[in-house]
Write an enzyme that holds these catalytic residues in place. Structure first.
Site, PDB file in Angstrom:
ATOM      1  N   ARG A 188       4.515 -13.194   9.868  1.00 19.31           N
ATOM      2  CA  ARG A 188       5.201 -11.707   9.747  1.00 19.31           C
ATOM      3  C   ARG A 188       6.579 -11.967  10.361  1.00 19.31           C
ATOM      4  O   ARG A 188       6.920 -12.797  11.316  1.00 19.31           O
ATOM      5  CB  ARG A 188       4.535 -10.636  10.363  1.00 19.31           C
ATOM      6  CG  ARG A 188       3.036 -10.485  10.102  1.00 19.31           C
ATOM      7  CD  ARG A 188       2.559  -9.428  10.899  1.00 19.31           C
ATOM      8  NE  ARG A 188       2.928  -7.890  10.541  1.00 19.31           N
ATOM      9  CZ  ARG A 188       2.640  -7.303   9.773  1.00 19.31           C
ATOM     10  NH1 ARG A 188       1.353  -7.719   9.183  1.00 19.31           N
ATOM     11  NH2 ARG A 188       3.032  -6.225   9.641  1.00 19.31           N
ATOM     12  N   GLU A 212       0.731  -1.249   0.040  1.00 25.10           N
ATOM     13  CA  GLU A 212       0.023  -0.028  -0.024  1.00 25.10           C
ATOM     14  C   GLU A 212       0.874   1.230  -0.015  1.00 25.10           C
ATOM     15  O   GLU A 212       1.790   1.328   0.772  1.00 25.10           O
ATOM     16  CB  GLU A 212      -0.832  -0.077   1.383  1.00 25.10           C
ATOM     17  CG  GLU A 212      -2.172   0.593   1.195  1.00 25.10           C
ATOM     18  CD  GLU A 212      -2.831   0.588   2.529  1.00 25.10           C
ATOM     19  OE1 GLU A 212      -2.912  -0.536   3.345  1.00 25.10           O
ATOM     20  OE2 GLU A 212      -3.434   1.437   2.984  1.00 25.10           O
ATOM     21  N   LYS A 265       4.151   0.698  10.090  1.00 26.10           N
ATOM     22  CA  LYS A 265       4.161   1.870   9.309  1.00 26.10           C
ATOM     23  C   LYS A 265       3.762   3.017  10.217  1.00 26.10           C
ATOM     24  O   LYS A 265       4.257   3.968  10.011  1.00 26.10           O
ATOM     25  CB  LYS A 265       3.272   1.595   8.227  1.00 26.10           C
ATOM     26  CG  LYS A 265       4.026   0.917   6.952  1.00 26.10           C
ATOM     27  CD  LYS A 265       3.477   1.167   5.633  1.00 26.10           C
ATOM     28  CE  LYS A 265       3.206  -0.069   4.890  1.00 26.10           C
ATOM     29  NZ  LYS A 265       2.136   0.022   3.969  1.00 26.10           N
TER      30      LYS A 265
END
Ligand code: ATP
Ligand code: MG
Length: 558
Positions: free
Chosen positions: A262, A36, A272
């Site tokens: 992850r 993204e 982020k």
């Protein structure tokens, strides 16, 4: 055309099964990396990139980059550019062109209409609060919307009006018609489209309805003919919705979502949102501050793409969440640089040494290997003279036990040069050491028979006349390796000594190097010349220490 390969993880085992069962035409493999564009990539993304592109390479397949740009409020081209740069820098090649979910807005709209026609989606007039409050919980089923049973015609008309801008933000949404009593909360009529009168960084004001990730992602995968859609485990409960959305897709071959764990690394933040706070609060100098776990920060710190790829090979791919020790990443960069980069002498925290019996104007050139692990890297001449610098921590007036470096009355070898004996310490009015006076044993020059005499310590040094002033940035972890949630905001936990700036003295050979060049400073670690270097100042970043030289220096600079 692909064939099965010996599987080194469970994802490859799944791909092998698909190949054995001829699931995809010609047994093709096409993966994708779907960031993204709302921030800079971090070390966690490195794992995802290595995994997705690695699968593409292994199975003679390909990998797309697709920007998941369905949330115009947070996205920016600055991020698009940095992400593409990072992927390339890591050494991967995507299948051209670069894709954007926003390229599919027209098709996605058509797929939504198709779901409406199939009786599988409806326009809901409830507010987001109402939708939230009627979802129910794990013990209780949700409440069906009063608008759930609108006719197909009405839904098509309202959805079209949503698109045409007839309604305000939040006035209506398009929802999937699945099951308000599903034990999987994700399946309780999730929202597929929302109204947002916001300009998009690519489509401008063309659209005022935007698809939700859960809807856009599977269909974008399908449109691109992705075979294996690899994502992190938090998407596991969304897999039924991923497959549900694919009902709208008429193609025979459907993409398959497979989840993996992850990556978390001790001392590194991989959110982020938090990384943005570090930048915006000014705690770090930017996204590429060499302390940041962003790819741009890691790159500026001096890590190589090879070391990061090696790291990803070592950590492997599993389904269960794991926390990897930062020491492993540091190991990978040392391994990579050990044989690749030259060594030079630099005194990080200098103190002056005067060889009182050494002629004032005499200069000798000592021959040094550029890398003892790779002799093909050649030799160089290093100037030696009466005045030198050594490391402040290499001298102790009152030696601790087992301290074999410089101390009054004792001898040490200056690397590649002579044995010297410390006679006297000269201090300034504050009691700080100004100079150390030594006698040089002129019979012990390296490379001569007299050099055989053994003494315990060997120190690195720089000739005062030859020395180049440099600024050395020494980094420590921003967050403690055993950080625990103690209720404090993470910003308050940033290590105040995560950056220490030293005025250092380097061998003149450093002038032969340019920004981005790496070397080992003998006994002090691996360094890179930073982009802040200019005509007046050479700035170096410490990439990683050789061992734990860090703690000592920190004490000295307190
Ligand atoms: P956001 O919360 O902003 O969505 P994100 O970390 O999920 O952040 P994306 O840009 O959506 O960021 O991530 C792109 C890809 O990288 C996704 O497939 C995501 O699963 C993967 N990814 C993100 N963080 C990690 C991580 N820590 N380890 C492995 N893969 C990750
Ligand atoms: Mg995400």
């Amino acid at each position: 055309m692909s064939e099965t390969k010996s599987a080194s993880n469970f994802i490859e085992a799944e791909i092998n099964k698909d190949i054995e069962n001829n699931v995809y035409e010609n047994n093709r493999v096409l993966t994708r990396f779907p960031p993204e564009p709302n921030g800079y990539l971090h070390v966690g993304h490195v794992k995802s990139i290595c995994l997705n592109f690695g699968l593409g390479e292994k199975y003679y397949g390909e990998t797309n980059v697709r920007f998941d740009d369905t949330n115009p409020t947070k996205e920016d081209v600055e991020y698009v550019n940095s992400i593409l740069y990072d992927v390339k820098w890591l050494g991967f090649h995507w299948k051209e062109p670069v894709h954007y979910a926003s390229d599919y807005f027209p098709e996605l709209y058509e797929y939504a209409c198709k779901l409406i026609r199939m009786g599988l989606a409806y326009v809901d007039d409830q507010s987001s609060e109402e939708i939230h409050d009627t979802r129910g919980d794990l013990e209780h089923p949700g409440v069906e919307s009063p608008w759930r049973n609108r006719s197909v015609e009405e839904n098509l008309r309202l959805f079209k009006e949503m698109k045409e801008g007839k309604y305000k933000d939040g006035e209506k949404v398009l929802r999937a018609k699945i099951d308000m009593a599903s034990p999987n909360m994700v399946m309780r009529d999730p929202v597929l489209y929302r109204i947002l009168h916001v300009a998009h960084h690519r489509t401008g004001n063309e659209w005022c309805i935007y698809p939700m990730y859960d809807f856009a992602h599977p269909l974008s995968d399908a449109i691109e003919k992705i075979t294996h859609s690899v994502c992190t485990v938090e998407f596991e409960e969304r897999r039924p919705l991923y497959n549900w959305c694919l009902q709208a897709y008429e193609g025979k071959e459907k993409p398959r979502q497979i989840e993996f764990a992850r990556l978390n690394v001790t001392t590194m933040i991989t959110s982020k949102r938090k990384l943005r706070r570090l930048v915006e609060s000014g705690v770090v100098s930017g996204w590429d501050d060499p302390r940041m776990p962003t790819i741009s920060g890691i790159r500026r710190r001096g890590y190589t793409p090879e070391s990061l790829r090696h790291f990803c090979d070592l950590i492997g791919v599993a389904k269960a969440d794991s926390l990897v020790d930062i020491g492993m990443l540091e190991y990978c960069i040392r391994e990579d640089l050990k044989k690749k980069v030259p060594r030079i002498m630099t005194v990080i925290d200098p103190v002056k040494v005067v060889l009182t019996n050494y002629p004032e104007d005499k200069v000798e050139y000592m021959t040094m290997e550029n890398n003892p692990e790779d002799l093909s890297m050649g030799e160089r001449k290093v100037a030696f003279g009466r005045e030198l610098y050594i490391e402040r921590e290499d001298f102790m007036e009152v030696p601790a036990r087992k301290f074999f470096r410089m101390t009054p009355g004792k001898e040490v070898r200056l690397k590649g040069a002579y044995i010297v004996r410390c006679d006297e310490v000269i201090k300034d009015e504050n009691g700080e050491i100004k100079e150390i006076h030594c006698t040089c044993d002129m019979e012990t020059r390296s490379g001569t028979p007299g050099a055989d005499r053994k003494v315990k310590g060997t120190l690195h040094w720089v000739s005062a006349k030859d020395a180049v002033d440099i600024t050395a940035r020494l980094y420590d972890y921003m967050f403690s390796p055993d950080d625990e949630d103690d209720g404090r905001d993470f910003i308050d936990k940033v290590n105040p000594k995560s950056l220490i700036i030293m005025k250092s003295k380097a061998e003149s050979a450093i002038k032969n190097y340019k920004v981005g060049d790496r070397f080992q400073f003998l006994r002090k670690g691996y360094f890179i010349i930073d982009k802040d270097t200019n005509d007046n100042e050479i700035v170096v970043n410490r990439i990683v220490g050789l061992r734990d030289t860090w703690a000592k220096l920190q004490k000295k600079t307190k």
